[in-house]
Design a protein around this motif. Sequence first.
Motif, PDB file in Angstrom:
ATOM      1  N   GLY A 133      28.685  29.509  17.874  1.00  0.00           N
ATOM      2  CA  GLY A 133      28.015  28.741  16.837  1.00  0.00           C
ATOM      3  C   GLY A 133      29.019  27.764  16.250  1.00  0.00           C
ATOM      4  N   ILE A 134      28.538  26.698  15.661  1.00  0.00           N
ATOM      5  CA  ILE A 134      29.439  25.692  15.106  1.00  0.00           C
ATOM      6  C   ILE A 134      29.036  25.419  13.661  1.00  0.00           C
ATOM      7  CG2 ILE A 134      30.335  23.349  15.340  1.00  0.00           C
ATOM      8  CD1 ILE A 134      29.698  23.513  18.309  1.00  0.00           C
ATOM      9  N   CYS A 135      29.955  25.702  12.744  1.00  0.00           N
ATOM     10  CA  CYS A 135      29.704  25.489  11.322  1.00  0.00           C
ATOM     11  C   CYS A 135      29.731  23.995  11.016  1.00  0.00           C
ATOM     12  CB  CYS A 135      30.739  26.226  10.481  1.00  0.00           C
ATOM     13  SG  CYS A 135      30.798  28.017  10.789  1.00  0.00           S
ATOM     14  N   ALA A 136      29.164  23.635   9.875  1.00  0.00           N
ATOM     15  CA  ALA A 136      29.066  22.221   9.508  1.00  0.00           C
ATOM     16  C   ALA A 136      30.428  21.561   9.383  1.00  0.00           C
ATOM     17  CB  ALA A 136      28.291  22.091   8.199  1.00  0.00           C
ATOM     18  N   ASP A 137      31.468  22.332   9.026  1.00  0.00           N
ATOM     19  CA  ASP A 137      32.806  21.747   8.884  1.00  0.00           C
ATOM     20  C   ASP A 137      33.583  21.706  10.196  1.00  0.00           C
ATOM     21  OD1 ASP A 137      33.380  24.406   9.259  1.00  0.00           O
ATOM     22  OD2 ASP A 137      34.615  24.644   7.474  1.00  0.00           O
ATOM     23  N   GLY A 138      32.934  22.093  11.293  1.00  0.00           N
ATOM     24  CA  GLY A 138      33.586  22.049  12.602  1.00  0.00           C
ATOM     25  C   GLY A 138      34.235  23.343  13.024  1.00  0.00           C
ATOM     26  N   THR A 139      34.189  24.360  12.168  1.00  0.00           N
ATOM     27  CA  THR A 139      34.726  25.668  12.542  1.00  0.00           C
ATOM     28  C   THR A 139      33.855  26.292  13.624  1.00  0.00           C
ATOM     29  OG1 THR A 139      35.588  26.023  10.307  1.00  0.00           O
ATOM     30  CG2 THR A 139      35.350  27.964  11.695  1.00  0.00           C
ATOM     31  N   LEU A 140      34.495  26.850  14.630  1.00  0.00           N
ATOM     32  CA  LEU A 140      33.766  27.503  15.716  1.00  0.00           C
ATOM     33  C   LEU A 140      33.599  28.980  15.393  1.00  0.00           C
ATOM     34  CD1 LEU A 140      35.632  25.895  18.762  1.00  0.00           C
ATOM     35  CD2 LEU A 140      33.701  24.990  17.452  1.00  0.00           C
ATOM     36  N   ALA A 141      32.384  29.463  15.445  1.00  0.00           N
ATOM     37  CA  ALA A 141      32.085  30.863  15.146  1.00  0.00           C
ATOM     38  C   ALA A 141      31.602  31.556  16.409  1.00  0.00           C
ATOM     39  CB  ALA A 141      31.031  30.959  14.051  1.00  0.00           C
ATOM     40  N   ILE A 142      32.266  32.625  16.758  1.00  0.00           N
ATOM     41  CA  ILE A 142      31.883  33.391  17.943  1.00  0.00           C
ATOM     42  C   ILE A 142      31.408  34.771  17.503  1.00  0.00           C
ATOM     43  CG2 ILE A 142      32.712  34.492  20.054  1.00  0.00           C
ATOM     44  CD1 ILE A 142      34.573  32.139  20.426  1.00  0.00           C
ATOM     45  N   VAL A 143      30.196  35.097  17.907  1.00  0.00           N
ATOM     46  CA  VAL A 143      29.601  36.407  17.610  1.00  0.00           C
ATOM     47  C   VAL A 143      29.433  37.149  18.925  1.00  0.00           C
ATOM     48  CG1 VAL A 143      27.631  37.619  16.615  1.00  0.00           C
ATOM     49  CG2 VAL A 143      28.394  35.454  15.610  1.00  0.00           C
ATOM     50  N   TRP A 144      29.953  38.361  18.986  1.00  0.00           N
ATOM     51  CA  TRP A 144      29.880  39.119  20.232  1.00  0.00           C
ATOM     52  C   TRP A 144      29.402  40.538  19.963  1.00  0.00           C
ATOM     53  CZ3 TRP A 144      32.806  43.543  20.356  1.00  0.00           C
ATOM     54  CH2 TRP A 144      33.878  43.616  19.461  1.00  0.00           C
ATOM     55  N   SER A 145      28.924  41.182  20.996  1.00  0.00           N
ATOM     56  CA  SER A 145      28.474  42.571  20.909  1.00  0.00           C
ATOM     57  C   SER A 145      28.741  43.255  22.237  1.00  0.00           C
ATOM     58  CB  SER A 145      26.979  42.622  20.575  1.00  0.00           C
ATOM     59  OG  SER A 145      26.501  43.949  20.634  1.00  0.00           O
ATOM     60  N   ALA A 205      25.586  48.797  20.957  1.00  0.00           N
ATOM     61  CA  ALA A 205      24.874  48.916  19.681  1.00  0.00           C
ATOM     62  C   ALA A 205      25.795  49.406  18.566  1.00  0.00           C
ATOM     63  CB  ALA A 205      23.693  49.872  19.841  1.00  0.00           C
ATOM     64  N   PHE A 206      26.988  49.888  18.936  1.00  0.00           N
ATOM     65  CA  PHE A 206      27.901  50.464  17.947  1.00  0.00           C
ATOM     66  C   PHE A 206      29.123  49.602  17.667  1.00  0.00           C
ATOM     67  CE2 PHE A 206      25.668  53.890  20.124  1.00  0.00           C
ATOM     68  CZ  PHE A 206      25.127  54.600  19.059  1.00  0.00           C
ATOM     69  N   GLU A 207      29.281  48.528  18.428  1.00  0.00           N
ATOM     70  CA  GLU A 207      30.478  47.710  18.232  1.00  0.00           C
ATOM     71  C   GLU A 207      30.151  46.232  18.463  1.00  0.00           C
ATOM     72  OE1 GLU A 207      34.873  48.772  19.267  1.00  0.00           O
ATOM     73  OE2 GLU A 207      34.056  47.683  20.981  1.00  0.00           O
ATOM     74  N   SER A 208      30.515  45.425  17.497  1.00  0.00           N
ATOM     75  CA  SER A 208      30.310  43.980  17.580  1.00  0.00           C
ATOM     76  C   SER A 208      31.386  43.304  16.739  1.00  0.00           C
ATOM     77  CB  SER A 208      28.908  43.600  17.087  1.00  0.00           C
ATOM     78  OG  SER A 208      28.723  44.014  15.742  1.00  0.00           O
ATOM     79  N   GLY A 209      31.349  41.989  16.711  1.00  0.00           N
ATOM     80  CA  GLY A 209      32.382  41.298  15.956  1.00  0.00           C
ATOM     81  C   GLY A 209      32.064  39.829  15.729  1.00  0.00           C
ATOM     82  N   VAL A 210      32.814  39.240  14.803  1.00  0.00           N
ATOM     83  CA  VAL A 210      32.712  37.822  14.490  1.00  0.00           C
ATOM     84  C   VAL A 210      34.121  37.251  14.472  1.00  0.00           C
ATOM     85  CG1 VAL A 210      31.882  36.083  12.860  1.00  0.00           C
ATOM     86  CG2 VAL A 210      30.694  38.285  13.050  1.00  0.00           C
ATOM     87  N   GLU A 211      34.297  36.103  15.123  1.00  0.00           N
ATOM     88  CA  GLU A 211      35.601  35.451  15.148  1.00  0.00           C
ATOM     89  C   GLU A 211      35.421  33.973  14.795  1.00  0.00           C
ATOM     90  OE1 GLU A 211      37.274  36.075  19.005  1.00  0.00           O
ATOM     91  OE2 GLU A 211      37.179  38.263  18.874  1.00  0.00           O
ATOM     92  N   TYR A 212      36.372  33.441  14.042  1.00  0.00           N
ATOM     93  CA  TYR A 212      36.324  32.031  13.650  1.00  0.00           C
ATOM     94  C   TYR A 212      37.553  31.312  14.200  1.00  0.00           C
ATOM     95  CZ  TYR A 212      32.510  33.188  10.484  1.00  0.00           C
ATOM     96  OH  TYR A 212      31.300  33.601   9.967  1.00  0.00           O
ATOM     97  N   TYR A 213      37.309  30.107  14.736  1.00  0.00           N
ATOM     98  CA  TYR A 213      38.369  29.315  15.363  1.00  0.00           C
ATOM     99  C   TYR A 213      38.311  27.879  14.836  1.00  0.00           C
ATOM    100  CZ  TYR A 213      38.833  33.017  18.909  1.00  0.00           C
ATOM    101  OH  TYR A 213      39.018  34.222  19.568  1.00  0.00           O
ATOM    102  N   ARG A 214      39.442  27.201  14.949  1.00  0.00           N
ATOM    103  CA  ARG A 214      39.499  25.762  14.722  1.00  0.00           C
ATOM    104  C   ARG A 214      40.065  25.099  15.970  1.00  0.00           C
ATOM    105  NH1 ARG A 214      43.865  27.350  11.356  1.00  0.00           N
ATOM    106  NH2 ARG A 214      42.543  27.141   9.525  1.00  0.00           N
ATOM    107  N   VAL A 215      39.607  23.890  16.259  1.00  0.00           N
ATOM    108  CA  VAL A 215      40.102  23.149  17.420  1.00  0.00           C
ATOM    109  C   VAL A 215      41.395  22.446  17.045  1.00  0.00           C
ATOM    110  CG1 VAL A 215      39.600  21.303  19.070  1.00  0.00           C
ATOM    111  CG2 VAL A 215      37.761  22.827  18.305  1.00  0.00           C
TER     112      VAL A 215
END
Length: 264
Positions: free
Chosen positions: A179-191, A194-204
């Motif tokens: 996903g891409i936030c309005a400010d250009g931050t890249l958001a990655i959502v993974w799974s 059903a018991f483990e998932s995560g969110v990571e944020y990146y900048r280019v």
Amino acid sequence: MHMNKINSMLLRACAAVLAGALLLMSGCSALEAGNDSQPGSVQTEPTPDTSAEQTPEQTPVMAEQTPTVEASQPSPALPEAYEAIVALYADAMENEYYSTLDAVERDIRFGETMAAEWLNARMPAYYALHDFDGNGMEELLIATVDGDNTTYYDIFSMKDGNAVRLFPDMSFGYRTNLGICADGTLAIVWSSSAFESGVEYYRVNGAEAERITSILIATEMDGTNTTKYIQDGTEISEEAFDALIAEYEAEGRASFEWISVTQE
């Protein structure tokens, strides 16, 4: 009774006026015909052109499932490396997404430059250009667009004239999504389950994606269903997790001008 008589009189008067008008028009037409005709010739009345009246209005036929986001202007000039990637996606669409090849063969032949999950999805691909870090070099985004739903499959940057995948070890579009936030931050959502998932944020940053932070979401399998939120190795509360997500998503998601990979 009086009204019926009045109506009858009005109708007769209108009919008389109409008949007189028709007679007058007929006389004028005959007079004009007599002035223009040559001796011994037969004057024929021209046939009116009714083609405009008889031809029904043509309704444009819209392409099936054509997203409204497709650019109506000519495609922008692409760096040669980006152009090769876009051409590869276009070729896949024109060849039924290489459906005759099995998954292993497709990965061997196209795994370096084409998203495997997109080949499985078999939906029209679009691309967009955006300079995420302001260095003057635009990144290349590959996605599918269905109404308000955008699924990102890849993002490339340039290095030494070559296209470089920012996330070479990730496959977007199924269990891992970009996903891409309005400010250009890249958001990655993974799974992973059903018991483990995560969110990571990146900048280019140039031809690299630098991780800003990551949050692991783990649910205990001991029957308590206790969920833990672990940010960069440190456990945080659910409230802190919600506040972090709200901070990155405060301005919503970015929007781009999408162009079909088949558009010339």
